[in-house]
Scaffold this motif. Structure first.
Motif: not given
Lengths: 359, 158
Positions: A215-222, A329-332, A246-251, A208-213
C-alpha cells in the motif's frame, strides 16, 4: 553504553485509535528495538462462516473494518464469485469502484486527522474530520449507511444509484477540492508539520521489498505496487496509475495519501461519466465448490481473501489477510534507531487498523 | 446546526427494522437468514421479536421476507444502557390466519423437487422415483415461496 530500558507503548495510548502494544527498548532517548504484540480485539469473524450461509456472510465480513468496510465486502464477494465462476455486470463493477474510491477518500481524510492529532495539531485534526463528514453523507444517501454499507452482494450490488445521485456525488466532490487543497497544503507545506515528518522513519525500496510492505507504505518508497493495476472493477477503463513517491519517509507516506484523495475524486468523476447502463446484479445459482483467492487494494494496501467451498450453503473456510498485518514488520524496522518522541508519528504513518488485522 | 436543527434522514438511511404484524405470517425466514440471530419468531406464542442491539441493520430480513412486511425505517432507535428486545404480537383476531387452508399439489406436478428446496421449514418432501409429493401441515407456514418457485404452477393454498 547507556542503560537499556523498556517502555510499554499501548495498547491504550492517546495516539492510538486501536489497540496495539509495542515494547520499546530504549537507550537514552533512542529506540533500539520495538517488539510488537497484538491480540487485544480478536473477534473470530472468520469462524462465523460455519454458522452463516455464504450469501449472508458478506454482511459479517464488511464488519471486519469500520473504515474500509466496502472493500472487505467486495473482496469477499470477489472471492466467492470466483469460486462460482460468476461474471458481474459492468454497471455493478462501476458502482463498486465508485463506493470503494469514496471509501478511500474518507479513510485517508480520517488518517490525515489522526496524523495531525499525533503531532498535536488539534485544529487540523478537526478540519480533516469535518471534510470527511461530507463523504459520509454521500455514502448515507447512496447506500443507507455511513460507515457500514451493506450494498455489496455476491453477483453484484443491492442498490442502484440514479443519474442525479451520480451527478451529485461528482458535484459535491468537485466542490470539496478548494477546501481539500487548503487543508492538504498545511500538511505538505507547514514548517511545524515538515519538522515532524521529513526524514523521519525512512525506509528504502530494498527494505520495503525485503519486509513485503504494501500500500501507501510501499508506494512512498518508490515501489509502484497496487492491486488496482490487476484489472478488477472498472479500473482498467478509468486509466488508473498508482501514486508513487521516492523519499520513503513519513512525509512521503503523507504525500502519497494526499495525492490519492485527489486521484480518487478524479476516478469517481470519470466513472460517473462513463457509467454503463444495464443490470446491477446477476442471478446466482449453486453453491461454491473449491478454493479461490481474491485480492483488493484497500486504502491501507493489499488485502487478501481466500474462500473454500464444499458445495453446501456453508463455506468451509475463509481467510482475510489485511494490509496492516503486512505493514507491521516495516513499522518495527522503521522504529529501530528512531527518537522516542517520533514513535507516535511513525506508528500512525502505516495507518494501523488493528481490528482488521485481528478480525 | 445540530442539535438546534434536527437531523434530516436520507431516504435510504438504514435506521431500524419495523414490522407490519397484520401482514406477517410468522414463517421465520427472517430469523433464519439474520446473520446475527437478532430475530426470534415464536409460532406457538404468535410473536416476532428483535434484539435491537444485536441487529446490524443489514436489511437481509427485508430482502428475504416473502410477504414484504418488514421495512428498514430511516430513524434510529433510542439509545439505551441495557439490551433492548422489542416483541410484537400477532393481533388476536388474525391469530389463526397464518395457518388457514393447506398446501395442495395438483396432478400437473412433475416431481422436480424445487418446492422442497425452496421451503424454508423443510415441510415438503418429494420423491421423484416413487412419484410422491407430501407436505407436513404443522411445519408449513403458508409463506407461498414454493408456489412462486413452482415451474408448473401446480401448487396452491386452499
Amino acid at each position: 553504553m547507556a542503560k537499556r530500558t523498556v517502555i510499554p507503548f499501548g495498547p491504550q495510548h492517546p495516539v492510538l485509535p486501536e489497540p496495539i502494544h509495542l515494547d520499546l527498548v530504549i537507550e537514552d532517548e533512542t529506540v533500539v528495538e520495538a517488539i510488537p504484540s497484538i491480540g487485544f480485539i480478536h473477534r473470530g469473524l472468520e469462524k462465523l462462516v460455519e454458522k452463516n450461509e455464504w450469501p449472508e456472510m458478506v454482511y459479517v465480513i464488511e464488519r471486519v473494518c469500520g473504515i474500509c468496510s466496502f472493500g472487505h465486502g467486495w473482496g469477499y464477494c470477489k472471492s466467492v464469485e470466483g469460486n462460482l465462476g460468476l461474471s458481474v455486470p459492468p454497471r455493478a463493477e462501476y458502482l463498486r469502484t465508485i463506493w470503494h474510491e469514496l471509501g478511500r477518500i474518507h479513510s485517508h481524510l480520517l488518517w490525515l486527522g489522526l496524523l495531525a492529532d499525533s503531532f498535536g495539531f488539534e485544529s487540523l485534526f478537526m478540519h480533516s474530520w469535518r471534510l470527511r463528514e461530507t463523504v459520509l453523507d454521500l455514502f448515507e444517501e447512496t447506500t443507507g449507511g455511513r460507515v457500514i454499507f451493506s450494498v455489496c452482494k455476491v453477483g453484484g450490488v443491492r442498490k442502484d444509484v440514479t443519474d442525479e445521485q451520480l451527478a451529485e456525488i461528482s458535484g459535491v466532490l468537485k466542490g470539496m477540492i478548494p477546501e481539500l487543497t487548503e487543508l492538504t497544503n498545511v500538511f505538505l507545506e507547514d514548517m511545524s508539520v515538515k519538522n515532524r515528518l521529513e526524514g523521519v522513519g525512512t525506509l528504502s525500496a530494498d527494505e520495503i521489498k525485503e519486509l513485503c510492505a504494501v500500500g501507501p507504505v510501499a508506494r512512498a518508497s518508490g515501489i509502484a505496487s497496487d492491486v488496482r493495476l490487476d484489472g478488477h472493477g472498472a479500473y482498467p477503463e478509468l486509466g488508473f496509475e498508482p501514486c508513487v513517491e521516492e523519499a520513503g519517509d513519513c512525509m512521503a507516506r503523507c504525500k502519497v495519501r494526499v495525492r490519492e484523495i485527489f486521484q480518487s475524486i478524479g476516478l469517481i468523476a470519470k466513472a460517473a461519466e462513463q457509467m454503463p447502463g444495464g443490470d446491477i446484479d446477476v442471478k446466482v445459482k449453486g453453491n461454491p465448490e473449491g478454493e479461490f483467492v481474491g485480492r483488493m487494494e484497500q486504502p491501507r494496501g493489499e488485502a487478501y481473501y481466500y474462500s473454500k467451498g464444499n458445495g453446501s450453503k456453508f463455506l468451509e473456510r475463509i481467510r482475510v489477510r489485511t494490509p496492516t498485518n503486512a505493514n507491521i514488520p516495516a513499522l518495527v524496522k522503521m522504529l529501530q534507531g528512531c527518537d522516542l518522541a517520533d514513535v507516535p508519528v511513525m506508528v500512525l504513518t502505516i495507518d494501523p487498523c488493528i481490528s482488521c488485522t485481528e478480525r | 446546526m445540530y442539535p438546534v436543527v434536527p437531523r434530516e434522514w436520507k431516504e435510504r438511511t438504514r435506521g431500524h427494522i419495523a414490522i407490519d404484524m397484520d401482514a406477517c405470517i410468522l414463517c421465520g425466514i427472517c430469523g433464519k437468514k439474520c446473520p446475527t440471530d437478532a430475530i426470534t419468531v415464536d409460532r406457538g406464542a404468535k410473536t416476532w421479536s428483535i434484539g435491537r442491539m444485536q441487529c446490524i441493520q443489514c436489511s437481509c430480513c427485508v430482502d428475504v421476507c416473502p410477504k414484504k412486511c418488514l421495512v428498514n425505517e430511516a430513524t434510529y432507535t433510542t439509545p439505551a444502557v441495557y439490551k433492548i428486545v422489542d416483541t410484537y404480537e400477532k393481533p388476536e383476531e388474525q391469530g389463526a390466519a397464518a395457518n388457514e387452508g393447506s398446501l395442495k399439489c395438483d396432478d400437473t406436478c412433475v416431481f422436480c423437487g424445487i418446492c422442497a428446496k425452496k421451503c424454508p421449514q423443510g415441510a415438503i418432501e418429494v420423491d421423484r422415483a416413487e412419484k410422491k409429493w407430501e407436505v407436513d401441515d404443522d411445519k408449513c407456514t403458508r409463506c407461498g415461496l414454493c408456489i412462486e418457485g413452482c415451474p408448473k404452477k401446480s401448487l396452491k393454498i386452499e
